[in-house]
Write a protein that holds these residues in place. Structure first.
Motif, short mmCIF file in Angstrom:
data_model
loop_
_atom_site.label_atom_id
_atom_site.label_comp_id
_atom_site.label_asym_id
_atom_site.label_seq_id
_atom_site.Cartn_x
_atom_site.Cartn_y
_atom_site.Cartn_z
N GLU A 22 -38.82 33.33 31.84
CA GLU A 22 -37.61 33.80 31.17
C GLU A 22 -37.47 33.08 29.84
OE1 GLU A 22 -33.72 34.88 33.19
OE2 GLU A 22 -33.18 32.94 32.29
N VAL A 23 -37.22 33.86 28.79
CA VAL A 23 -37.04 33.32 27.44
C VAL A 23 -35.64 33.68 26.97
CG1 VAL A 23 -37.85 33.35 25.05
CG2 VAL A 23 -39.50 33.57 26.93
N LYS A 48 -44.17 31.44 21.34
CA LYS A 48 -45.51 31.82 21.79
C LYS A 48 -46.24 30.63 22.43
CE LYS A 48 -50.02 33.36 20.02
NZ LYS A 48 -50.75 32.08 20.23
N GLU A 49 -46.21 29.50 21.77
CA GLU A 49 -46.92 28.32 22.31
C GLU A 49 -46.35 27.92 23.66
OE1 GLU A 49 -49.55 26.87 21.18
OE2 GLU A 49 -49.74 27.76 19.18
N LEU A 50 -45.03 27.94 23.79
CA LEU A 50 -44.40 27.51 25.03
C LEU A 50 -44.62 28.52 26.16
CD1 LEU A 50 -41.08 26.07 23.58
CD2 LEU A 50 -43.05 24.79 24.40
N VAL A 51 -44.57 29.81 25.83
CA VAL A 51 -44.81 30.83 26.85
C VAL A 51 -46.27 30.76 27.32
CG1 VAL A 51 -44.93 33.31 27.30
CG2 VAL A 51 -42.95 32.35 26.12
N GLU A 52 -47.19 30.53 26.41
CA GLU A 52 -48.60 30.40 26.80
C GLU A 52 -48.80 29.19 27.71
OE1 GLU A 52 -51.01 32.70 23.24
OE2 GLU A 52 -50.89 30.50 23.19
N ASN A 53 -48.05 28.11 27.47
CA ASN A 53 -48.10 26.97 28.39
C ASN A 53 -47.63 27.39 29.78
OD1 ASN A 53 -49.09 25.13 26.57
ND2 ASN A 53 -47.13 24.14 26.15
N SER A 67 -58.23 28.72 29.54
CA SER A 67 -56.78 28.65 29.33
C SER A 67 -56.43 29.15 27.93
CB SER A 67 -56.29 27.22 29.51
OG SER A 67 -56.92 26.35 28.57
N LEU A 68 -55.14 29.43 27.71
CA LEU A 68 -54.68 29.88 26.41
C LEU A 68 -54.50 28.71 25.44
CD1 LEU A 68 -52.08 32.56 27.56
CD2 LEU A 68 -54.45 32.91 26.84
N GLY A 69 -53.98 27.60 25.95
CA GLY A 69 -53.84 26.41 25.13
C GLY A 69 -54.97 25.44 25.40
N PHE A 70 -55.22 24.55 24.45
CA PHE A 70 -56.28 23.55 24.68
C PHE A 70 -56.23 22.38 23.70
CE2 PHE A 70 -57.91 26.99 22.02
CZ PHE A 70 -58.41 26.33 20.92
N ARG A 71 -55.48 22.50 22.59
CA ARG A 71 -55.51 21.45 21.58
C ARG A 71 -54.55 20.29 21.86
NH1 ARG A 71 -55.04 25.70 17.14
NH2 ARG A 71 -57.17 26.39 16.73
N GLY A 72 -53.51 20.53 22.64
CA GLY A 72 -52.54 19.49 22.90
C GLY A 72 -51.66 19.20 21.70
N GLU A 73 -51.42 20.21 20.85
CA GLU A 73 -50.61 20.01 19.64
C GLU A 73 -49.22 20.64 19.73
OE1 GLU A 73 -53.72 19.82 15.91
OE2 GLU A 73 -53.04 21.79 16.59
N ALA A 74 -49.07 21.66 20.55
CA ALA A 74 -47.86 22.48 20.48
C ALA A 74 -46.57 21.70 20.73
CB ALA A 74 -47.98 23.66 21.45
#
Length: 363
Positions: free
Chosen positions: A44-45, A29-34, A92-99
């Motif tokens: 593609e996953v 999920k985190e990577l696809v949102e990136n 954006s979907l991400g924002f924390r810089g943790e994933a």
């Protein structure tokens, strides 16, 4: 001798990973949102053994510069925000810089990225938070993240995972929901060499529903639009029910969320049209000003808070009820209900046909 000490980076990353990456589906999920944030039109996953042995996410987004590639696996390194105030205006979907840092701390990772106009792609290998190798290679524009041996250095985490089939199913469900939230992106999921999800990416949500749930289910869906709040999507006729809420997808500003408030509004709108053991299929996409929601309330960003919950509740309730009462023929709904096991015909249709249901109030 002091008892309090500062944790080393790897330990801190692994603790953070415990919140952000609880199981393989969280990493995907985190990577696809990136990839979505990178402006991709195709994602593609690929997974193997439920995502524990192998995960690959490839996109055709903007890619990364050489310098950004190295910074991307550092904790709290992000291109999405620069100050705390930005969180309340986040698009954006991400924002924390943790994933990426969290995933890299509990896996063996390789990232390959190429930006537009560059002749070659850059790649780095990361193991347990440390960059172990880097170089150049040929690759199309975009980013590919490969993860091997997830949780190899935290074996206790594996004890809490379910079977390969269950973990794969979680990834399948999650990616389907992200596809519904982004019908303009073509998604493909490959599980142990077999394609299990493929959406067209043509911008038509109904085509995504057809790809995920089948043509028959898509044909039983009714379009929903909002007046009080900008909203669109589809809900099923009362005759099409599922045994759980898994087939209900709620999206706020392109973010897939778990929200009891919206679920309750849905239930109230269908009211006594449904038996006690059935749930309608639904995909609702709400678009609200970013400053009216708080997305920073859950480690995995699954939950959000609305500044005016009553407004959202009423908007969803009235939009769904309006669709049911104006786009379904009463006789057709009545006939459908007679065929639904466990449905009490006593007073349900009287309430439905009278249209006298009052404004709902939050419990």
């Amino acid at each position: 001798m002091p008892l309090i000490h500062i944790l080393d980076d790897q330990t801190a990353n692994q603790i953070a990973a415990g919140e952000v990456v609880e199981r393989p589906v969280n990493a995907v999920k985190e990577l696809v949102e990136n990839s979505i944030d990178a402006g991709s039109r195709s994602i593609e996953v690929e997974i193997a053994e439920g995502g524990l042995a192998y995960i690959r996410i490839s996109d055709d987004g903007c890619g990364m510069e050489k310098e950004d590639l190295s910074l991307s696996v550092e904790r709290h390194a992000t291109s999405k925000i620069s100050t705390a105030d930005n969180i309340y205006h986040i698009a954006s979907l991400g924002f924390r810089g943790e994933a990426l840092a969290s995933i890299a701390s509990v896996s063996r990772m390789k990232i390959t990225a190429r930006i537009q106009g560059s002749e070659t792609a850059q790649w780095i290998s990361v193991e347990g938070s440390h960059i172990t190798d880097r170089g150049e290679t040929g690759a199309p524009q975009g980013t590919t993240v490969e993860i091997r041996d997830l949780f190899y250095n935290v074996p206790a985490r594996k004890k809490f995972l379910k079977s390969e089939r269950t973990e794969s199913g979680r990834i399948n469900t999650m990616l389907g929901k992200l596809a519904m939230a982004n019908p303009g992106i073509a998604f493909r999921l490959i599980n142990n060499g077999r394609t299990v999800i493929e959406t067209p990416g043509n911008g038509r949500l109904l085509d995504v529903l057809s790809a995920l749930y089948g043509i028959d289910t898509a044909g039983e869906m009714l379009p929903v639009s909002g007046e009080e709040v900008q909203m669109d999507g589809f809900i099923s006729k009362p005759s099409l029910l599922k045994s759980s809420r898994q087939y209900q997808t709620f999206i706020v500003n392109r973010r897939v969320v778990d929200n009891p408030l919206i679920s309750k509004a849905m239930d109230n709108a269908y009211h006594s049209l449904l038996p006690k053991n059935g749930y309608p299929v639904a995909v609702l996409h709400l678009r609200v000003p970013p400053e009216t929601i708080d997305v920073n309330v859950h480690p995995q960003k699954r939950e959000i808070k609305f500044s005016d919950e009553q407004e959202i509740f009423r908007a969803v309730y009235h939009s769904v009820l309006r669709t049911l009462t104006t786009q379904s023929e009463p006789e057709e709904v009545a006939a459908s209900m007679i065929r639904v096991p466990g449905h009490d015909e006593g007073n349900s249709m009287g309430t439905f046909l009278s249209g006298k249901a009052g404004d709902p109030v939050l419990p």
